[in-house]
Design a protein around this motif. Structure first.
Motif, PDB file in Angstrom:
ATOM      1  N   THR A  33      -1.436 -14.719 -15.829  1.00 57.69           N
ATOM      2  CA  THR A  33      -1.692 -14.544 -17.250  1.00 57.69           C
ATOM      3  C   THR A  33      -2.774 -15.535 -17.632  1.00 57.69           C
ATOM      4  O   THR A  33      -3.278 -16.274 -16.782  1.00 57.69           O
ATOM      5  N   SER A  34      -3.109 -15.584 -18.881  1.00 60.83           N
ATOM      6  CA  SER A  34      -4.158 -16.504 -19.307  1.00 60.83           C
ATOM      7  C   SER A  34      -3.709 -17.960 -19.227  1.00 60.83           C
ATOM      8  O   SER A  34      -4.539 -18.862 -19.172  1.00 60.83           O
ATOM      9  N   GLN A  35      -2.388 -18.203 -19.187  1.00 58.66           N
ATOM     10  CA  GLN A  35      -1.895 -19.577 -19.190  1.00 58.66           C
ATOM     11  C   GLN A  35      -1.142 -19.978 -17.927  1.00 58.66           C
ATOM     12  O   GLN A  35      -0.976 -21.169 -17.667  1.00 58.66           O
ATOM     13  N   ASN A  36      -0.646 -19.019 -17.131  1.00 60.17           N
ATOM     14  CA  ASN A  36       0.182 -19.329 -15.971  1.00 60.17           C
ATOM     15  C   ASN A  36      -0.105 -18.378 -14.824  1.00 60.17           C
ATOM     16  O   ASN A  36      -0.767 -17.358 -14.998  1.00 60.17           O
ATOM     17  N   ILE A  37       0.440 -18.704 -13.655  1.00 56.72           N
ATOM     18  CA  ILE A  37       0.364 -17.825 -12.494  1.00 56.72           C
ATOM     19  C   ILE A  37       1.733 -17.831 -11.820  1.00 56.72           C
ATOM     20  O   ILE A  37       2.415 -18.857 -11.784  1.00 56.72           O
ATOM     21  N   TYR A  38       2.143 -16.673 -11.332  1.00 57.37           N
ATOM     22  CA  TYR A  38       3.467 -16.478 -10.771  1.00 57.37           C
ATOM     23  C   TYR A  38       3.342 -15.831  -9.392  1.00 57.37           C
ATOM     24  O   TYR A  38       2.455 -15.019  -9.169  1.00 57.37           O
ATOM     25  N   ALA A  39       4.261 -16.167  -8.479  1.00 56.93           N
ATOM     26  CA  ALA A  39       4.299 -15.548  -7.154  1.00 56.93           C
ATOM     27  C   ALA A  39       5.755 -15.293  -6.784  1.00 56.93           C
ATOM     28  O   ALA A  39       6.631 -16.119  -7.078  1.00 56.93           O
ATOM     29  N   SER A  54       6.167 -20.551  -9.798  1.00 56.36           N
ATOM     30  CA  SER A  54       5.197 -20.363 -10.873  1.00 56.36           C
ATOM     31  C   SER A  54       4.794 -21.720 -11.421  1.00 56.36           C
ATOM     32  O   SER A  54       5.385 -22.747 -11.086  1.00 56.36           O
ATOM     33  N   THR A  55       3.805 -21.711 -12.275  1.00 50.34           N
ATOM     34  CA  THR A  55       3.355 -22.951 -12.897  1.00 50.34           C
ATOM     35  C   THR A  55       4.342 -23.434 -13.947  1.00 50.34           C
ATOM     36  O   THR A  55       4.176 -24.526 -14.485  1.00 50.34           O
ATOM     37  N   ALA A  68      -3.503 -22.814 -15.781  1.00 49.13           N
ATOM     38  CA  ALA A  68      -4.455 -21.708 -15.746  1.00 49.13           C
ATOM     39  C   ALA A  68      -5.745 -22.050 -15.019  1.00 49.13           C
ATOM     40  O   ALA A  68      -6.815 -21.634 -15.435  1.00 49.13           O
ATOM     41  N   ASP A  69      -5.653 -22.811 -13.912  1.00 49.87           N
ATOM     42  CA  ASP A  69      -6.855 -23.094 -13.143  1.00 49.87           C
ATOM     43  C   ASP A  69      -6.559 -22.947 -11.652  1.00 49.87           C
ATOM     44  O   ASP A  69      -5.429 -22.680 -11.249  1.00 49.87           O
ATOM     45  N   LYS A  70      -7.587 -23.106 -10.842  1.00 41.66           N
ATOM     46  CA  LYS A  70      -7.441 -22.913  -9.397  1.00 41.66           C
ATOM     47  C   LYS A  70      -6.515 -23.949  -8.775  1.00 41.66           C
ATOM     48  O   LYS A  70      -5.803 -23.650  -7.822  1.00 41.66           O
ATOM     49  N   ARG A 104      -8.357 -17.504  -9.195  1.00 36.56           N
ATOM     50  CA  ARG A 104      -7.009 -18.050  -9.069  1.00 36.56           C
ATOM     51  C   ARG A 104      -6.163 -17.291  -8.064  1.00 36.56           C
ATOM     52  O   ARG A 104      -5.362 -17.884  -7.340  1.00 36.56           O
ATOM     53  N   VAL A 105      -6.323 -15.981  -7.986  1.00 33.07           N
ATOM     54  CA  VAL A 105      -5.554 -15.188  -7.029  1.00 33.07           C
ATOM     55  C   VAL A 105      -5.945 -15.572  -5.605  1.00 33.07           C
ATOM     56  O   VAL A 105      -5.091 -15.754  -4.740  1.00 33.07           O
ATOM     57  N   LYS A 106      -7.223 -15.744  -5.364  1.00 40.90           N
ATOM     58  CA  LYS A 106      -7.702 -16.146  -4.040  1.00 40.90           C
ATOM     59  C   LYS A 106      -7.254 -17.565  -3.712  1.00 40.90           C
ATOM     60  O   LYS A 106      -6.869 -17.857  -2.570  1.00 40.90           O
TER      61      LYS A 106
END
Length: 119
Positions: A33-39, A54-55, A68-70, A104-106
């Motif tokens: 999302t614009s603020q977090n990343i989840y796996a 997740s973050t 929301a960054d690498k 971010r996905v990479k």
């Protein structure tokens, strides 16, 4: 509304292709999302989530400037690789969903590979 439908269509197209080539491997699903990343590590045969990161996790969130960054994505990738090892998973198939394999996905994928996951 059309943007949401197009995104869902892209995600389904990616998952359909993954089911053809993955066999019975566990799926590493990524959502950002614009603020977090989840796996999540998902066993599609049994329909269970084996591990997630997740973050928003307390052990990850304290070390990050933002979710929301690498750097945040790389931290999530390392943690999901550790949790996968605890769950006994070493090979996965990477599900990027509707997101392109960039940024971010990479970064998450590269960190998970460094952590020992093979895909």
């Amino acid at each position: 509304m059309a943007d949401k439908a197009a995104s869902a269509k892209r995600a389904q197209r990616v998952r359909r292709h993954l089911k053809k080539v993955s066999g019975d491997r566990i799926r590493l699903s990524v959502h950002r999302t614009s603020q977090n990343i989840y796996a999540q590590l998902i066993d599609d045969v049994k329909g269970h989530t084996l591990a997630a990161a997740s973050t928003l996790d307390k052990d990850i969130r304290g070390d990050l400037k933002t979710g929301a960054d690498k750097a945040a994505a790389a931290a999530v990738g390392k943690v999901i690789a550790e949790r996968a090892a605890k769950a006994g998973v070493s090979e996965v198939v990477f599900d990027r969903g509707a997101f392109i394999f960039h940024g971010r996905v990479k970064a998450l994928a590269d960190a998970a590979r460094e952590g020992g996951l093979k895909f």
